[in-house]
Scaffold this motif. Structure first.
Motif, PDB file in Angstrom:
ATOM      1  N   GLN A  44      -2.887  -0.144  -0.562  1.00 15.60           N
ATOM      2  CA  GLN A  44      -2.723   0.741   0.587  1.00 15.60           C
ATOM      3  C   GLN A  44      -1.433   0.311   1.279  1.00 15.60           C
ATOM      4  O   GLN A  44      -1.330  -0.806   1.770  1.00 15.60           O
ATOM      5  N   LYS A 165      -5.881  -5.161   1.012  1.00 13.14           N
ATOM      6  CA  LYS A 165      -5.434  -4.232  -0.017  1.00 13.14           C
ATOM      7  C   LYS A 165      -6.067  -2.861   0.142  1.00 13.14           C
ATOM      8  O   LYS A 165      -5.458  -1.845  -0.226  1.00 13.14           O
ATOM      9  N   ASP A 166      -7.291  -2.821   0.668  1.00 14.86           N
ATOM     10  CA  ASP A 166      -7.979  -1.538   0.811  1.00 14.86           C
ATOM     11  C   ASP A 166      -7.823  -0.949   2.208  1.00 14.86           C
ATOM     12  O   ASP A 166      -8.559  -0.042   2.605  1.00 14.86           O
ATOM     13  N   LYS A 203      -5.924   4.189   4.951  1.00 14.02           N
ATOM     14  CA  LYS A 203      -6.591   4.303   3.663  1.00 14.02           C
ATOM     15  C   LYS A 203      -6.326   5.689   3.082  1.00 14.02           C
ATOM     16  O   LYS A 203      -6.345   6.680   3.795  1.00 14.02           O
TER      17      LYS A 203
END
Length: 216
Positions: A44, A165-166, A203
């Motif tokens: 992301q 990361k998400d 996101k």
């Protein structure tokens, strides 16, 4: 006649077997080609955050984007808009920080460092040039027109970065050694500034597939 029929049947069976082997070979090759994949990292990459202090001076709003990812590092670029003076006092001098960063870590906690510049725009205070009083006591002041001036500062960054990361919560804190690259005074004016920033990493339904660099 029987020999001719047997010969034709044998040739036909041989051709059919050869065609099947060729088809099987082609299918296997296709499967192997489809199985070849370039390693990527689902990251992301877009973050918006507010920062207090540092190269954004008093406060700034910033956009940060990841442009390259490795096995245990990321490279991002940041652009912002800040104010170098108090908006509540009616004195608005905009600044634009530009920064490139590299941050290390495989989880959500990262050490980051980087280089950047800050372009600052402002107006000199309009002080009266002459002040006169008339015979009846009226005050008359003449002002010089305000002159715009531009300054350029160079800085580096050392600090901590929290980014998942998400996506989700974003946080950074660090110090910025800064020098004046260009200003009206011509002095370097080295100084050490501190900053804290907090924001959000957006996101997306399909994260950017960033090529994974592996030096091993």
């Amino acid at each position: 006649m029987k020999k001719l029929l047997l010969t034709l049947a044998f040739v036909g069976a041989s051709l059919n077997l050869t065609a099947q082997n060729t088809a099987n070979t082609t299918l296997t090759a296709t499967d192997e080609e489809e199985g070849v994949k370039v390693p990527t990292v689902a990251m992301q990459s877009n973050t918006v955050y507010a920062e207090v202090g540092g190269n954004g001076e008093l406060y700034s709003v910033n956009f940060d984007q990841v442009v390259l990812s490795g096995k245990n590092f990321n490279i991002s670029f940041r652009v912002g808009l800040g104010l170098s003076s108090s908006i509540f006092k009616g004195d608005i001098d905009p600044i634009i920080p530009l920064e490139g960063n590299i941050w290390f870590g495989t989880d959500k906690h990262h050490f980051e460092t980087g280089l950047g510049v800050v372009a600052a725009f402002g107006f000199e205070e309009t002080l009266p040039v002459t002040v006169q009083f008339t015979d009846n006591g009226t005050k008359i002041a003449q002002f010089q027109p305000a002159r715009e001036h531009t300054s350029l500062y160079a800085f580096t960054r050392f600090g901590y970065r929290y980014q998942q990361k998400d996506g989700g919560l974003f946080f950074r804190a660090g110090i910025n050694p800064t020098v004046t690259a260009y200003a009206k005074s011509g002095d370097l004016n080295p100084k050490l500034e501190a900053n804290i920033g907090i924001g959000y990493t957006f996101k997306t339904k399909k994260p950017a597939q960033i090529p994974l660099i592996n030096y091993n």
